[in-house]
Enzyme design. Structure first.
Site, PDB file in Angstrom:
ATOM      1  N   LEU A 166      76.411  52.646  58.848  1.00 42.49           N
ATOM      2  CA  LEU A 166      75.760  52.380  57.570  1.00 42.49           C
ATOM      3  C   LEU A 166      75.970  53.541  56.599  1.00 42.49           C
ATOM      4  O   LEU A 166      76.447  53.356  55.485  1.00 42.49           O
ATOM      5  CB  LEU A 166      74.260  52.117  57.787  1.00 42.49           C
ATOM      6  CG  LEU A 166      73.415  51.833  56.545  1.00 42.49           C
ATOM      7  CD1 LEU A 166      73.850  50.528  55.873  1.00 42.49           C
ATOM      8  CD2 LEU A 166      71.921  51.773  56.898  1.00 42.49           C
TER       9      LEU A 166
ATOM     10  N   PRO B  35      79.388  59.429  53.081  1.00 41.69           N
ATOM     11  CA  PRO B  35      79.245  60.772  52.487  1.00 41.69           C
ATOM     12  C   PRO B  35      78.342  60.791  51.246  1.00 41.69           C
ATOM     13  O   PRO B  35      77.568  61.718  51.057  1.00 41.69           O
ATOM     14  CB  PRO B  35      80.688  61.155  52.131  1.00 41.69           C
ATOM     15  CG  PRO B  35      81.519  60.434  53.151  1.00 41.69           C
ATOM     16  CD  PRO B  35      80.812  59.131  53.402  1.00 41.69           C
TER      17      PRO B  35
ATOM     18  N   TRP C 150      78.201  60.373  59.882  1.00 47.78           N
ATOM     19  CA  TRP C 150      77.042  60.537  60.778  1.00 47.78           C
ATOM     20  C   TRP C 150      76.959  59.401  61.790  1.00 47.78           C
ATOM     21  O   TRP C 150      75.866  58.930  62.101  1.00 47.78           O
ATOM     22  CB  TRP C 150      75.710  60.629  60.009  1.00 47.78           C
ATOM     23  CG  TRP C 150      75.695  61.540  58.835  1.00 47.78           C
ATOM     24  CD1 TRP C 150      75.371  61.223  57.560  1.00 47.78           C
ATOM     25  CD2 TRP C 150      76.000  62.949  58.821  1.00 47.78           C
ATOM     26  NE1 TRP C 150      75.453  62.331  56.742  1.00 47.78           N
ATOM     27  CE2 TRP C 150      75.850  63.407  57.498  1.00 47.78           C
ATOM     28  CE3 TRP C 150      76.400  63.857  59.806  1.00 47.78           C
ATOM     29  CZ2 TRP C 150      76.068  64.722  57.120  1.00 47.78           C
ATOM     30  CZ3 TRP C 150      76.627  65.175  59.432  1.00 47.78           C
ATOM     31  CH2 TRP C 150      76.454  65.589  58.104  1.00 47.78           C
TER      32      TRP C 150
ATOM     33  N   THR D  68      76.784  57.951  65.219  1.00 49.79           N
ATOM     34  CA  THR D  68      76.446  58.378  66.578  1.00 49.79           C
ATOM     35  C   THR D  68      77.323  57.653  67.601  1.00 49.79           C
ATOM     36  O   THR D  68      77.514  56.440  67.513  1.00 49.79           O
ATOM     37  CB  THR D  68      74.963  58.098  66.877  1.00 49.79           C
ATOM     38  OG1 THR D  68      74.174  58.739  65.877  1.00 49.79           O
ATOM     39  CG2 THR D  68      74.564  58.616  68.243  1.00 49.79           C
TER      40      THR D  68
ATOM     41  N   ARG E 289      53.139  81.988  84.932  1.00 47.91           N
ATOM     42  CA  ARG E 289      53.336  83.273  84.271  1.00 47.91           C
ATOM     43  C   ARG E 289      52.022  84.061  84.219  1.00 47.91           C
ATOM     44  O   ARG E 289      51.005  83.529  83.752  1.00 47.91           O
ATOM     45  CB  ARG E 289      53.861  83.017  82.850  1.00 47.91           C
ATOM     46  CG  ARG E 289      53.944  84.238  81.954  1.00 47.91           C
ATOM     47  CD  ARG E 289      55.105  85.118  82.284  1.00 47.91           C
ATOM     48  NE  ARG E 289      55.333  86.119  81.246  1.00 47.91           N
ATOM     49  CZ  ARG E 289      56.092  87.189  81.410  1.00 47.91           C
ATOM     50  NH1 ARG E 289      56.700  87.404  82.567  1.00 47.91           N
ATOM     51  NH2 ARG E 289      56.258  88.041  80.419  1.00 47.91           N
TER      52      ARG E 289
ATOM     53  N   GLU F  81      68.025  57.611  61.117  1.00 45.90           N
ATOM     54  CA  GLU F  81      67.409  56.287  60.912  1.00 45.90           C
ATOM     55  C   GLU F  81      66.354  56.329  59.807  1.00 45.90           C
ATOM     56  O   GLU F  81      65.311  55.691  59.884  1.00 45.90           O
ATOM     57  CB  GLU F  81      66.861  55.721  62.223  1.00 45.90           C
ATOM     58  CG  GLU F  81      68.006  55.439  63.178  1.00 45.90           C
ATOM     59  CD  GLU F  81      67.729  54.355  64.182  1.00 45.90           C
ATOM     60  OE1 GLU F  81      66.890  53.481  63.927  1.00 45.90           O
ATOM     61  OE2 GLU F  81      68.408  54.378  65.227  1.00 45.90           O
TER      62      GLU F  81
END
Length: 387
Positions: A131, A134, A162, A164, A274, A370
């Site tokens: 979708l 640039p 972008w 994925t 710790r 998204e």
């Protein structure tokens, strides 16, 4: 009231809890061990993919009639959450498979669904979603990728950014302008295959997090595809894209709570072991308050996300609001919780020898992709003001 009285309101069904246990088992054994390496090398975690595929968690949402597991939206969210708890990069396998295929499930012809969902269900192919461009990110309707009709084909030209799992996925849902005069009503959706002549990919982006999931530009240079690869009617692509995001923002919320849970779990264990000033760090009230806030925000995010997942499955009218709210709230919470986890580990939290710095870097993207959380707030406000 009798103690044995059953009251299942606001309790997950047993089968959903069973799914969580099954995914957690697979991830502990076969996904978590590859998480640091995927982050270090920036390479797609194929071993994790193979493990998820073997257990049918790579694309659980695909309906049974196309060979899938037929998981509902809540079960799918739980799968993504549990994978993200171990490895955020790997959680993008089920998440992006849903994102890429959702337009077909919403608007595709029976032929398209059968042809493309079946190999995704079997794990022979992954599906990405194209979708953004640039110059068209939050303002997706300003896209310039074009599709021109040529007989019984369409010819695509343009660039998507972008994307994925670009390069790893075999199939791509691509949104392109088919009528330049109609703005968002002039956008259509298509299935493009990686092997189509004219499809190529840019170099992988050098990212802050989710490094084991490649993000690349996708180029379309006179890509000629059959007209029957259009998803839905001409001009309905943008509406399909927005409807898709209503459903898949729930999956990003699930990813965010998984990352946050992984960070909280690790930090809890660390502060109990710790010792400083002669006692476990967990015994200091300041630390306990931090943990309490982390746990509280995480559970609020989870409940909102599960409610949104239920709405996604039912197709409720207020899904747009709940999807945006879940994604926005959960990702903001994940960023806070992972940052606090790094703080709880002190200097160790800042090193790559411990997983919380990776989780903090991975959490950041959930506030951005998204739809940025600024855009989510616009979406929510518009829904509230419509009432």
């Amino acid at each position: 009231m009798a103690a044995e009285q059953s009251f299942d309101v606001y309790r997950l069904p047993e089968e959903h809890e069973a799914i969580r246990e099954a995914v957690r088992e697979v991830c502990a054994a076969k996904v978590a061990p590859h998480a640091a390496e995927a982050d270090e090398t920036g390479e797609f975690p194929k071993a994790s993919y193979d493990a998820l595929r073997a257990a049918d968690f790579h694309a659980p949402h695909v309906p049974v009639e196309y060979g899938g597991a037929g998981a509902d939206a809540l079960a799918t969210a739980i799968v993504i959450e549990e994978v993200a708890r171990a490895c955020a990069s790997s959680s993008l396998i089920p998440a992006v498979n849903k994102l890429g295929t959702m337009p077909l499930l919403l608007a595709g012809s029976e032929e398209l669904k059968r042809k493309y969902l079946t190999p995704v269900a079997s794990g022979d192919a992954m599906f990405s979603y194209c979708l953004s461009e640039p110059e068209a990110g939050s303002d997706a309707a300003s896209m310039t990728t074009k599709a021109v009709r040529d007989g019984d084909h369409w010819v695509l030209n343009g660039v998507k950014r972008w994307i994925t799992n670009a390069g790893v996925s075999e199939y791509y849902t691509v949104f392109a302008v088919t009528d330049p005069t109609a703005r968002s009503r002039g956008i259509s959706a298509f299935v493009v295959e990686k092997s189509d002549p004219g499809v190529s990919f840019g170099a992988p982006e050098k990212k802050l997090g989710i490094k084991g999931s490649p993000t690349r530009e996708v180029y379309f240079d006179n890509v000629r595809i059959p007209a029957d690869r259009m998803i839905g009617a001409e001009g309905t692509g943008f509406a399909t894209a927005m409807q898709t995001l209503d459903h898949t923002r729930v999956t990003i919320a699930a990813q965010a709570i998984g990352i946050a849970q992984g960070a909280l779990d690790y930090a809890k264990g660390y502060v109990q072991e710790r010792k400083q000033f002669g006692k476990a760090v967990a015994e200091f009230q300041g630390i306990q308050f931090m943990l309490a806030d982390m746990g509280m925000k995480l559970e609020a995010a989870r409940q909102l996300t599960y409610a949104a997942a239920g709405k996604s499955e039912r197709g409720d009218a207020d899904l747009t609001y709940f999807g945006a709210a879940a994604k926005c709230f959960a990702s903001d919470a994940a960023m806070e919780i992972t940052t606090d986890a790094v703080q709880l580990l002190g200097g160790y939290g800042y090193t790559r020898d411990y997983p919380v710095e990776r989780m903090m870097r991975d959490a950041k993207i959930t506030q951005i992709y998204e739809g940025t959380n600024q855009v989510q707030r616009i979406v929510m406000a518009r829904q509230l003001l419509k009432g």
